[in-house]
Scaffold this motif. Sequence first.
Motif, short mmCIF file in Angstrom:
data_model
loop_
_atom_site.label_atom_id
_atom_site.label_comp_id
_atom_site.label_asym_id
_atom_site.label_seq_id
_atom_site.Cartn_x
_atom_site.Cartn_y
_atom_site.Cartn_z
N LEU A 27 0.84 -1.19 0.00
CA LEU A 27 0.00 0.00 0.00
C LEU A 27 0.88 1.24 0.00
CD1 LEU A 27 -2.32 -1.23 2.88
CD2 LEU A 27 -3.10 -0.97 0.52
N LYS A 28 0.36 2.33 -0.57
CA LYS A 28 1.03 3.63 -0.45
C LYS A 28 0.48 4.31 0.79
CE LYS A 28 1.86 4.70 -5.33
NZ LYS A 28 1.32 5.49 -6.44
N LEU A 29 1.35 5.04 1.49
CA LEU A 29 0.94 5.66 2.75
C LEU A 29 1.14 7.16 2.74
CD1 LEU A 29 0.12 5.53 5.80
CD2 LEU A 29 2.56 5.18 6.29
N VAL A 30 0.11 7.86 3.22
CA VAL A 30 0.24 9.27 3.59
C VAL A 30 -0.05 9.33 5.09
CG1 VAL A 30 -0.58 11.62 3.24
CG2 VAL A 30 -0.59 9.99 1.32
N ALA A 31 0.98 9.59 5.89
CA ALA A 31 0.83 9.67 7.34
C ALA A 31 0.58 11.13 7.72
CB ALA A 31 2.09 9.16 8.02
#
Length: 302
Positions: A27-31
């Motif tokens: 998955l791609k993550l934006v935290a």
Amino acid sequence: MKTILTTGSNGLLGQKITEKILAEGRLKLVATSKGANRYPVIEGYEYAEMDILDADQVKHVIEKYRPDAIIHTAAMTNVDTCEANKELCHQLNVDAVGTLLAICEEKNIRLIHLSTDFVFDGADGPYQEEDAVNPVSYYGESKVLAEELIKNSKANWSILRTILVYGITSDMSRSNIVLWAKGALEKASPINVVSDQWRMPTLAEDLAEACLLAVEKNAHGIYHISGKDYMNIADLVRKVADYWALDKTLIKEIGSVSLNQTAKRPIKTGFVLDKAIKDLGYNPHSFEDGLKILDRQMKKEN
């Protein structure tokens, strides 16, 4: 590849989700979190400052990154603070959810929302997902109000209720029951521990896994997510003492009433986990195995 945006990424659960996504690479993550990023690794994902009380900022960040799903871990979770400051608790635990829901509906984004065993009164645990809620604290009430907002929305949602999360990360803003008990007993400090409250403590890694399973399986509805072992708090602390060979004579059992806390706590919660096991493939660690994982992580930190 799906893009996931997390709120509260500096917290224990938020950091465990970051760790898991980076390790698995599916998955791609934006935290996102309020203030600077506290996660020690800065490569392999995006970080954006986002205060969930600032509706304009929330909208701007979500529109910029266009995630497929939001895992909403940010909340006010100190039960006594919520009782003493109901207005701020409502803003953080209810109004912020309303802000996210409006954006999720408009942009067709899935919402994975974290809730709590404190939605129940503790008279009749362990609980199933469809059991009637009846909170005994304002914290529990705020989480019920958020759940109602979500259930009445047009968004694609799942609610994950959890219990007494424990674990460790490199830069923690607050402690948890396991670390507190271990720390106090290592200093040979006598501790008062309630023996009349029953819980199923949850390893933060297990909860992070459940969040990602809910995204991947497009799960809809309420799911109960906790550890598999049911115990009272005094027994939990004794298990911590046993694991690290600490002095159990320092543990004094007391009743909840003598603590004189601002907010009331439910007596017996605990969850029936069948739905999460069947629908999500959820498979939590035992408490003993959770302590082993924690011990390995602590040794690595040192």
